[in-house]
Structures are given as structure tokens and as C-alpha cells.
Scaffold this motif. Structure first.
Motif, PDB file in Angstrom:
ATOM      1  N   UNK A  96      25.344-112.406 -16.813  1.00 28.35           N
ATOM      2  CA  UNK A  96      25.666-111.460 -15.735  1.00 28.35           C
ATOM      3  C   UNK A  96      24.755-111.661 -14.528  1.00 28.35           C
TER       4      UNK A  96
ATOM      5  N   UNK B 206      29.198-116.905 -10.615  1.00 25.97           N
ATOM      6  CA  UNK B 206      30.133-116.084  -9.849  1.00 25.97           C
ATOM      7  C   UNK B 206      30.590-116.758  -8.560  1.00 25.97           C
ATOM      8  N   UNK B 207      30.385-118.065  -8.480  1.00 25.00           N
ATOM      9  CA  UNK B 207      30.946-118.842  -7.379  1.00 25.00           C
ATOM     10  C   UNK B 207      32.368-119.267  -7.770  1.00 25.00           C
TER      11      UNK B 207
ATOM     12  N   UNK C 178      19.560-102.379  -4.902  1.00 24.94           N
ATOM     13  CA  UNK C 178      19.773-102.123  -6.330  1.00 24.94           C
ATOM     14  C   UNK C 178      18.980-103.099  -7.194  1.00 24.94           C
ATOM     15  N   UNK C 179      18.963-104.358  -6.793  1.00 24.11           N
ATOM     16  CA  UNK C 179      18.263-105.362  -7.589  1.00 24.11           C
ATOM     17  C   UNK C 179      17.080-105.869  -6.781  1.00 24.11           C
TER      18      UNK C 179
ATOM     19  N   UNK D 229      24.317-105.208  -0.758  1.00 22.32           N
ATOM     20  CA  UNK D 229      23.354-104.303  -1.401  1.00 22.32           C
ATOM     21  C   UNK D 229      22.425-103.660  -0.369  1.00 22.32           C
TER      22      UNK D 229
ATOM     23  N   UNK E 144      24.380-100.914   1.131  1.00 24.63           N
ATOM     24  CA  UNK E 144      24.457 -99.783   0.187  1.00 24.63           C
ATOM     25  C   UNK E 144      23.155 -98.977   0.187  1.00 24.63           C
TER      26      UNK E 144
ATOM     27  N   UNK F 201      32.041-108.126 -15.758  1.00 22.25           N
ATOM     28  CA  UNK F 201      31.028-108.100 -16.810  1.00 22.25           C
ATOM     29  C   UNK F 201      30.506-106.661 -16.887  1.00 22.25           C
TER      30      UNK F 201
ATOM     31  N   UNK G 277      23.961 -96.593 -10.096  1.00 20.36           N
ATOM     32  CA  UNK G 277      23.512 -96.308  -8.727  1.00 20.36           C
ATOM     33  C   UNK G 277      24.008 -94.961  -8.235  1.00 20.36           C
TER      34      UNK G 277
ATOM     35  N   UNK H   2      25.685-107.234 -21.562  1.00 22.11           N
ATOM     36  CA  UNK H   2      25.299-108.159 -20.497  1.00 22.11           C
ATOM     37  C   UNK H   2      26.214-109.377 -20.393  1.00 22.11           C
TER      38      UNK H   2
END
Lengths: 372, 483
Positions: free
Chosen positions: A22, A28-29, A295-296, A329, A332, B134, B144, B157
Motif C-alpha cells: 500500500x 500505483x503508477x 496525512x503522511x 494531501x 487537504x 487497498x 482523517x 495493508x
């Protein structure tokens, strides 16, 4: 190349374990299983234990990795070893190169590095450092190729900060490559040769403090060179660390500038060198600024593609895909501005947002209290 | 239709698929075909592991396709019907039953591009999402905003939401929040013929049978679920755990049953058998105790959680539990994923399997004993461990496992031994009142036993399958269905 025990251990641990997928930005490309840490470990098992030759699509999967280290950060087994996929990928790339199987796009970048000292193939006369004069100083400021060839505004900002603080510093005329990019592509011996040349130039300045903009160059000086037996004897600091030092000494003062600012952490500064707080402290030193986190962040940051130089506009056009995720992000988080720590991050992120994107050096320069 | 890669028909099919999804989203490359030939099932892992030193091979897909939405899925399925090509859906590839393996070749339909979060409805407390997302990414987005699905499996995950639906997945909070099938409000499905349908907007109607149930747990044999609306919950104000050691498994099972039947609404109850306490709890959590380790947990409003904990504690103490405290309970929660990571998980060269089943409280101890007897007595080279993870008003789920540290090197012998243990252990479980599986699904691994489980009722399942998928293109070889 004969596989090492460490790399084999990583292959065995990761080949059937999908638990970090994940977090892997390369997946995710194109959404391919071969572009995951598990997929790459499986393919390398087939090569190193199954006796298969490296075939073209496997080589592509190995070079599609961004080497960002997200997989390692998310690996729950960190107390056992935090299985190190980026090191495995670098090992495989060296083997691919040794077997003469590097893709043409990779060979082209290597050739550019050897001929022009940068991955872009830009003539040295067009670099920021082409026109500078070296001088006697205590501090050497190294830019790295992204700043030197693509984003000279970052160098201008940092040198103006140094000037305003009365610091004596020098740059290297025609700053050479560190060899880091060559090593990441699999050309270690040529990388070591470049490292030796850069070190010779650094030593010739007599400076015992080196301040670096580029996270790849910083990581080379801090980690690669010592591992290759060619350590620099002085101290090596990232620009954000040096700015913090100037702030703490009172040499640098920042004026109020209210707003919400978020930091895009750097893969090579953060994950490999644990530099997370210095840039945040610099940002927070501006009165009225609220540091907001995306977020990350910290070790779970999203990759900005610092080692994605093989993926820039000329080859795969993937850096912006990564930058866009960070832009979303940041929006956000309701940030007014994104501060970055590398020219690459600036390039990838600024292309995908209307928010102001500044390198940490530009941020400091923009907020200098000139009255102080 | 099986097409050789050298045939011009291969190029013709490839062209049609690329025309639907774009050139970048169809792969016929060797690296992709190899990686999609192994999911989380021991069998393909073992065969991959032994390449180069045995003659065993793995079936591979001919085409790997990444559609963006239901429309593209529909077009792919129409082509597959035209040419009678198998289609196997692939989400995260983390299923342990071989459900995503392309055992008859054809098309792998990777769902991960369908990962859009369409809507979070904070009034209705639902999220509408593409099934290729996912789960960890979905949870991150919900968290969030102060929400969660409360579906929290070890595979969070790596698995997709669609994967959970395919095999009726569950998570560690299931005792309070239910399995994935309890969280589904409605869904968008592409039928094997390519028709796109939507189930009723809400599930608790009196408007005939619930069509969602045809596709939940069907492992992609009845169609491809492309979009789903799931229930969500507010993040709890408090979540607290407590761990105990009970003198034996029987006592622990009694405590678990009482926690549920006395309506305390625990979010988590996990009870480990004496030998799993000794082998796994010691290894992962470092707790060295004799007996059966149990952890339970409650979440929600702080005052209510305190009350629930008080009453649960009284039950545990009345059964002479040794209180290990809240800290060791929280330690289990913090390390709950660790069990599934290397080097803690079982892995090759070991031969292993998770014999998870579910039965009523009246039968569950007998099911455990029956499985344990079969494994330990008939297969002395194997050891059997088990824990009880998911508790319902009427019964509990057993997560039994067998492990053989030194299986036969010959892969054919290893497969025979593997299948024999599964057959014998599950037949013993079924005879004692258990079923084939509780939350991992059937897949390739247990397909052969499915008609035996269903008995005469299997014909009904087959009839539904034949009606929906007349050319039998959808995930052949799984769930008891052939080609």
C-alpha cells in the motif's frame, strides 16, 4: 554477481510478503504486481535461486523502483532488520550493469553523467556554478545537480541568506557530480571514481564544513563515501540544519509572516538520515507560521521521487504523478504553502498545484528580517 | 479458447483488450505473468520456491488487464465470452486459498485501478468506494475524517475491499462490528455476460431475496463487484484491552461464550490454545505462561467501556483467570499485525495451512479436538495449534493451523501430504459440526470439498452459476465449479 547473504535474506523475507504494498509509490503508477516490493523480490528469487537470466521485463521492474524506502519504513519486522528492499534493488542494478544488460535509457543517463556531470546532459557552461569564482572560506556550499542545472533560484536564495548573515563561504566552480546518481543506477565503480574527484575538490578548498542542498548528495557524503572508504573529514550539514544553526546563534532572524505551511519530507534526508525536525524548526521560527502536517509525514511520508531522475520528463514522465499525490494531501491539510527539501521535489510538486512551493532555503530568504 | 503467444489470434485478442483499457494497462510480459501466478497460498509459493530444482510449473495468465471502471470490465467480459476465455479477478493477491490464481490461463482482471472513493456520507455513515482500493488506503482517508469501517484484518495493508467481499473476509473487531458481509449496503456488479447491475439501495428490505448475497463470498465466479457502499463508524473515544491466562482452553471458551451471551458487546475476543500460547504468544509477545492466553477489548464511549471492562473482569475472575493486566492486553493490540510479518509468520520451507472453521458453542470444542486428533495422530510430523478469533451470538470461529517444519523435498509428494491433511482435518471438522472455512474462502485449495460440504444443496449453487455464467468463464476451478 554472487548474491550476498543480506540480499538473499531480504529476498526470502519479501518474496511472498505483500504487507508494504500500500505504501509503494511505483505500484500505483501502472498498478502492476511486478512493480511492488513483493513482485521484485519474487522476480529476483527466480534470478538468484531459480537460475533464470535477467529478462527485459524483470529489468524494467527493477529500474521502476523509486528507491524511496517506504517499504522499509512500513515493514513491521524492523526490530529484526527492516528488510531493505532499496539495498536489494541497488544490488540487482549493479548486477544488471555488470552483465551488460542495462536498458538504453539508463545507459543514456550514465553517459550524460560521465560526459556532462549531470543526468540531464546539459553543458556545464549552463550551470549555476559555471560563473562563480571560488574563494577562501570556512564553509563550502554544495548544490547538487537539481539546483545547479534546473533550480538555481534555490542556490541564489541560500547564498543571499549566507550573505545577509555575514557568513564566509565558497562554492565549487563547475560543481562536479557526487557519483550518487551513478551508484543508484548500478554503476558503482564509476560512482566511486566521481566520488574521489569531488572529494579532491572539496579538500582543496580547505573548508571543514560542507553545507548541502541536494538530499542525494548529502546522503552520498554522509553514508556512501564512508562505506566506500573515502570519508570527508569535516562536518556535513543539510541546508535546513545550517539554517537552524544560524537561527539559534541569532545570526539569522525571520520576520512575521502568518500562514499555514506544510513540509514535504525528503526520502533521502528523512528515512536514511533522520532529518525531520530541523526543517520544521526553521519553518516554525517564522512568527505567525503554523506548521501543519499532511496525512503522511516523517517516516511515513509520500515519496517525492528524489531518486526518480530516471523517471523525469525525458524518460517516463512519472515524477509529476508522485508530486500530485503530495499536492492533494497538502491541500487537504489546508496549507497555504508547501516547503520542500530538494529541487526534484520542487519540480515534481510545483507542477501539480496552485499552492506556493518553496525550497527551505527560499522560504528562509523570503522571510528574512532585514531590519534585524 | 487457448491461444499460443506465437499465433496471430494472440495479437488480435491483445489488440481488442488494449482498445478497451489502453496500451499501458494490458501486460503480456513474462515478469507480470510470473508475479500473478503466485498469491498467498502455500502451493504456488512452494512451486515458485522450488523452481530450478524440480520439474513443477505454475499455470500463468495470458493477459493481465487493468480496467478503470465497470464499463471497461463489462467490455472485457463480453470479449471473454466471445472467445470463451477464463477471467480471474485479482485484487491484492493476498488470499491464502488460491482464489486469485489463473489456473486455466486466460485473463487476469486486476481491479486495483478501480480505487476511487466516491462519497463519504457522514449522515448515513457510509462510504462508496471502488472495490480495487487497498483497504489501508481507504482506512487512512476515513481516519482523517474521524471514521473507520472497523474492518481490521491482518491483510489490511495489502488486500483490496473487493478481495474481502470475494471471500467473506473478517477483521479483529468482528465480534462487535461483524464480518465484511455485515458492512455492505449496496453494490455495483458486472455480470459474467457483461451486464452492469446495481443491487437495491439499502439491504434490510422486504423486497425479495437479497441479491448482494449471490456475489458475497462467490470469489469472482458469479461476476465482478466493481463498486460498493460500506457502513462506517466514528472512531471510538476509548478502546481498552485486558489479557488473561486461563488454566485450559475449555475454561477460555466458556469465558468467551459468557462475554458474548451476557451481552457485554466486546469488540475483540481472542483465545489461544495452550500450545499456541506456548509457541506463538511467547515468540511474538514474549509472554511465557502455561495455559490458554486470552485478550479481550471494548471500545466506544469511555464510561460505557469502563463498565463493560468491569463486568468482563468479573466474568474472567469468576473462572479463575490469571490477570495479566491492561498493558499486556494493549501489547497484543499494538502487535496484532506482527503475527503476519516475516519472520513471525510461517513460511517456506515449512508446509503449513490455516484450517479455519466455525461452529456453534455446543460443537466448537469438539471441532477443535477432532481436528487436533487427526493432525497429531495421523500426521506425527505435523503440529497443530489454534486460536479463536471471531465470536458470534451462536458460536465461535477456530483458526486452527498445522505446521510441518521439514516437508518432503519432492513437490508432488509435498502437495499430496498437504492435501491429505486438509481433507482429513476438514472432514473431521465437518463430522463434528464445523464447516470448510470461516473467512479465508474456498479458492482452489478447498474447491474439491465444496460439493461435499453442501450436499444436495450444491446443485442449487451450480444452477445459479450456470444461469449467470453460461460459458463458465469466471474463475474456473474455484468454489467447487469446474471449467
Amino acid at each position: 554477481m554472487k548474491i550476498t547473504e543480506k540480499e538473499l535474506n531480504t529476498i526470502h523475507a519479501c518474496r511472498y510478503c505483500p504487507m508494504c504494498r500500500h505504501a509503494c509509490p511505483s505500484e500505483f503508477i501502472n498498478y502492476k504486481e511486478s512493480d511492488t516490493p513483493r513482485g521484485r523480490a519474487m522476480l529476483l528469487y527466480s534470478v538468484y535461486k531459480g537460475g533464470k537470466p535477467f529478462e527485459e521485463s524483470t529489468i524494467d521492474a527493477i529500474y521502476n523502483c523509486f528507491l524511496c524506502g517506504a517499504c522499509k519504513s512500513w515493514c513491521e519486522g524492523q526490530e529484526i532488520g527492516g528488510y531493505d528492499i532499496p539495498e536489494l534493488i541497488k544490488f540487482a542494478r549493479r548486477d544488471i550493469v555488470e552483465q551488460g544488460l542495462a536498458p538504453q535509457s539508463v545507459a543514456n543517463i550514465r553517459n550524460a553523467l560521465l560526459a556532462y556531470d549531470n543526468t540531464f546532459g546539459i553543458d556545464k557552461s549552463l550551470s549555476y556554478t559555471a560563473s562563480i569564482q571560488e574563494k577562501q572560506a570556512n564553509i563550502l556550499y554544495l548544490l547538487g545537480e537539481g539546483v545547479n542545472y534546473k533550480h538555481p533560484e534555490i542556490a541564489r536564495a541560500f547564498t543571499q541568506v549566507l550573505d545577509s548573515c555575514g557568513e564566509e563561504y565558497t562554492l565549487l566552480k563547475d560543481e562536479p557530480t557526487s557519483g550518487k546518481e551513478l551508484d543508484l543506477l548500478g554503476y558503482r565503480e564509476e560512482a566511486k571514481d566521481k566520488a574521489g574527484r569531488l572529494l579532491k575538490r572539496i579538500r582543496a578548498t580547505g573548508c571543514m564544513t560542507v553545507v548541502v542542498s541536494d538530499p542525494l548528495l548529502y546522503d552520498a557524503l554522509r553514508n556512501d563515501y564512508p562505506a566506500w572508504g573515502t570519508s570527508f573529514e569535516g562536518e556535513v550539514l543539510h541546508v535546513s540544519e545550517y539554517l537552524l544553526r544560524l537561527l539559534q546563534s541569532g545570526a539569522l532572524r525571520l520576520k512575521p509572516n502568518p500562514g499555514k505551511v506544510t513540509l514535504a519530507d525528503s526520502e533521502f534526508l528523512g528515512r536514511l538520515n533522520k532529518i525531520y525536525e530541523a526543517p520544521r524548526e526553521v519553518i516554525a521560527s517564522v512568527p505567525g507560521v503554523e506548521v501543519v502536517e499532511m496525512q503522511w509525514h516523517h517516516e511515513y511520508m509520500q515519496s517525492a521521487g528524489e531518486a526518480a531522475f530516471t523517471f523525469d520528463d525525458r524518460v517516463f514522465d512519472r515524477g509529476k504523478d508522485l508530486g500530485e499525490k503530495i499536492s492533494i494531501k497538502a491541500e487537504e491539510a489546508q496549507a497555504d504553502m508547501i516547503v520542500v527539501l530538494s529541487a526534484t521535489a520542487k519540480q515534481h510538486i510545483s507542477a501539480t498545484t496552485t499552492l506556493n512551493v518553496l525550497d527551505i532555503a527560499e522560504f528562509a530568504y523570503q522571510n528574512i528580517d532585514k531590519k534585524g | 479458447m487457448k491461444t499460443a503467444k506465437t499465433s496471430y489470434m494472440f495479437d488480435m485478442l491483445l489488440f481488442e483488450l488494449r482498445d478497451i483499457v489502453g496500451k499501458d494497462y494490458v501486460s503480456v510480459r513474462d515478469s507480470d505473468r510470473e508475479v500473478y501466478s503466485v498469491d498467498y497460498f502455500w502451493l504456488p509459493e512452494m512451486c515458485h520456491d522450488r523452481q530450478g530444482r524440480s520439474n513443477i510449473t505454475r499455470p500463468m495468465a495470458d493477459f493481465i488487464v487493468h480496467p478503470a471502471d465497470a464499463e471497461e470490465v463489462s467490455k472485457i467480459l463480453r470479449i471473454a465470452n466471445n472467445y470463451k476465455i477464463p477471467v480471474t479477478a485479482w485484487g491484492g493477491g493476498s488470499g491464502s486459498q488460491g482464489g486469485a490464481l489463473p489456473v486455466f490461463g486466460g485473463i487476469i482482471l486486476d481491479t486495483k485501478r478501480m480505487d476511487t472513493i466516491y462519497k463519504i456520507d457522514e449522515l448515513s455513515m457510509t462510504v462508496e468506494v471502488g472495490t480495487g482500493i487497498i483497504h489501508e488506503i481507504l482506512e487512512g482517508e476515513l481516519k482523517q475524517r474521524g471514521f473507520s469501517t472497523m474492518h481490521d484484518p491482518g491483510s489490511a495493508r495489502c488486500a483490496t475491499v473487493g478481495g474481502f467481499i470475494a471471500h467473506r473476509g473478517t477483521g479483529v473487531l468482528s465480534t462487535k462490528y461483524g464480518k465484511i458481509e455485515d458492512m455492505i449496503v449496496n453494490m455495483e456488479v458486472v455480470l459474467p455476460t457483461g451486464d452492469i447491475i446495481h443491487t437495491l439501495t439499502v439491504p434490510k428490505t422486504a423486497c425479495g431475496p437479497d441479491l448482494n448475497q449471490i456475489f458475497i463470498g462467490a470469489e469472482g465466479t458469479m461476476g465482478i463487484v466493481t463498486k460498493i457502499t460500506l457502513t462506517i463508524h466514528r472512531l471510538p473515544e476509548k478502546r481498552e484491552f485486558r489479557a488473561f491466562i486461563f488454566k485450559d482452553l475449555e475454561t477460555g471458551l466458556r469465558v468467551g461464550q459468557r462475554l458474548v451471551s451476557e451481552n457485554l458487546q466486546p469488540a475483540v475476543i481472542r483465545l489461544y490454545s495452550e500450545n499456541e500460547t506456548k509457541e506463538v504468544i511467547k515468540k511474538v509477545l514474549g509472554i511465557e505462561k502455561t495455559g490458554a492466553y486470552m485478550v479481550y477489548g471494548f471500545d466506544g464511549n469511555s464510561e460505557m467501556v469502563d463498565l463493560q471492562l468491569k463486568y468482563a473482569y468479573a466474568i474472567a475472575m469468576s473462572e479463575e483467570g490469571e490477570d495479566l493486566g491492561a498493558e499486556l492486553g494493549a501489547q497484543w493490540w499494538e502487535n496484532r499485525y506482527k503475527f503476519f510479518f516475516p519472520p513471525y509468520m510461517y513460511r517456506l520451507p515449512q508446509l503449513f495451512g490455516t484450517l479455519d472453521t466455525v461452529a456453534s458453542y455446543s460443537n466448537i470444542q469438539n471441532v477443535y479436538n477432532a481436528m487436533k486428533d487427526v493432525v497429531e495422530k495421523q500426521y506425527p510430523m505435523a503440529r497443530f495449534i489454534g486460536h479463536f478469533s471471531h465470536w458470534f451470538p451462536w458460536g465461535a470461529m477456530l483458526y486452527g493451523r498445522f505446521i510441518i517444519d521439514n516437508p518432503p523435498e519432492d513437490p508432488h509428494e509435498a502437495i499430496y501430504l498437504h492435501n491429505s491433511i486438509w481433507n482429513d482435518a476438514l472432514r473431521a471438522a465437518m463430522a463434528a459440526g464445523g464447516v470448510l472455512n470461516e473467512h479465508h474462502g474456498i479458492g482452489l485449495k478447498l474447491s474439491r470439498l465444496t460439493p461435499e460440504l453442501y450436499g444436495n444443496a450444491f446443485q442449487l449453487l451450480r444452477n445459479i452459476k450456470t444461469t449467470l455464467d453460461p460459458n463458465s468463464i469466471m474463475n474456473p476451478g474455484k468454489l467447487g465449479f469446474g471449467v
